[in-house]
Design a protein around this motif. Structure first.
Motif, short mmCIF file in Angstrom:
data_model
loop_
_atom_site.label_atom_id
_atom_site.label_comp_id
_atom_site.label_asym_id
_atom_site.label_seq_id
_atom_site.Cartn_x
_atom_site.Cartn_y
_atom_site.Cartn_z
N MET A 113 0.83 -1.18 0.00
CA MET A 113 0.00 0.00 0.00
C MET A 113 0.88 1.25 0.00
O MET A 113 1.77 1.39 0.83
CB MET A 113 -0.90 -0.01 1.24
N LYS A 114 0.64 2.12 -0.94
CA LYS A 114 1.44 3.33 -1.07
C LYS A 114 0.81 4.48 -0.29
O LYS A 114 -0.38 4.70 -0.37
CB LYS A 114 1.56 3.70 -2.53
N PHE A 115 1.65 5.19 0.46
CA PHE A 115 1.18 6.33 1.25
C PHE A 115 1.09 7.55 0.37
O PHE A 115 2.03 7.91 -0.33
CB PHE A 115 2.13 6.59 2.42
N ARG A 116 -0.06 8.21 0.36
CA ARG A 116 -0.27 9.43 -0.41
C ARG A 116 -0.52 10.59 0.54
O ARG A 116 -1.30 10.47 1.48
CB ARG A 116 -1.46 9.29 -1.34
N ILE A 117 0.11 11.71 0.24
CA ILE A 117 -0.12 12.92 1.01
C ILE A 117 -1.43 13.53 0.54
O ILE A 117 -1.67 13.63 -0.66
CB ILE A 117 1.04 13.91 0.83
#
Length: 73
Positions: free
Chosen positions: A1-5
């Motif tokens: 899972m990629k963290f997005r701002i």
């Protein structure tokens, strides 16, 4: 899972709300110069205010990066 701002608008709203939460703690220590109000301002108020400022800096850096990409075209 990629963290997005989150978006810049959401970050600025959160930063403004956090700054408005920290401000009364700082002012309280000015009007009531006892130990606990001052300790609250120095720990809780400063922590909330610093986090607010960091969120604002994230938005500024993000906007500068967008401007840099636009100038390269």
């Amino acid at each position: 899972m990629k963290f997005r701002i989150p978006s810049s608008e959401k970050l600025l709203r959160v930063a403004a709300i956090l700054a408005l939460m920290a401000l009364p703690l700082m002012v309280w220590s000015v009007f009531d110069p006892r130990v606990w109000p001052i300790m609250g301002a120095l720990t809780i108020g400063q922590g909330i205010g610093t986090f607010s400022f960091l969120l604002f800096l994230v938005v500024v850096v993000r906007d500068l990066d967008v401007l840099g990409k636009l100038r390269r075209r």
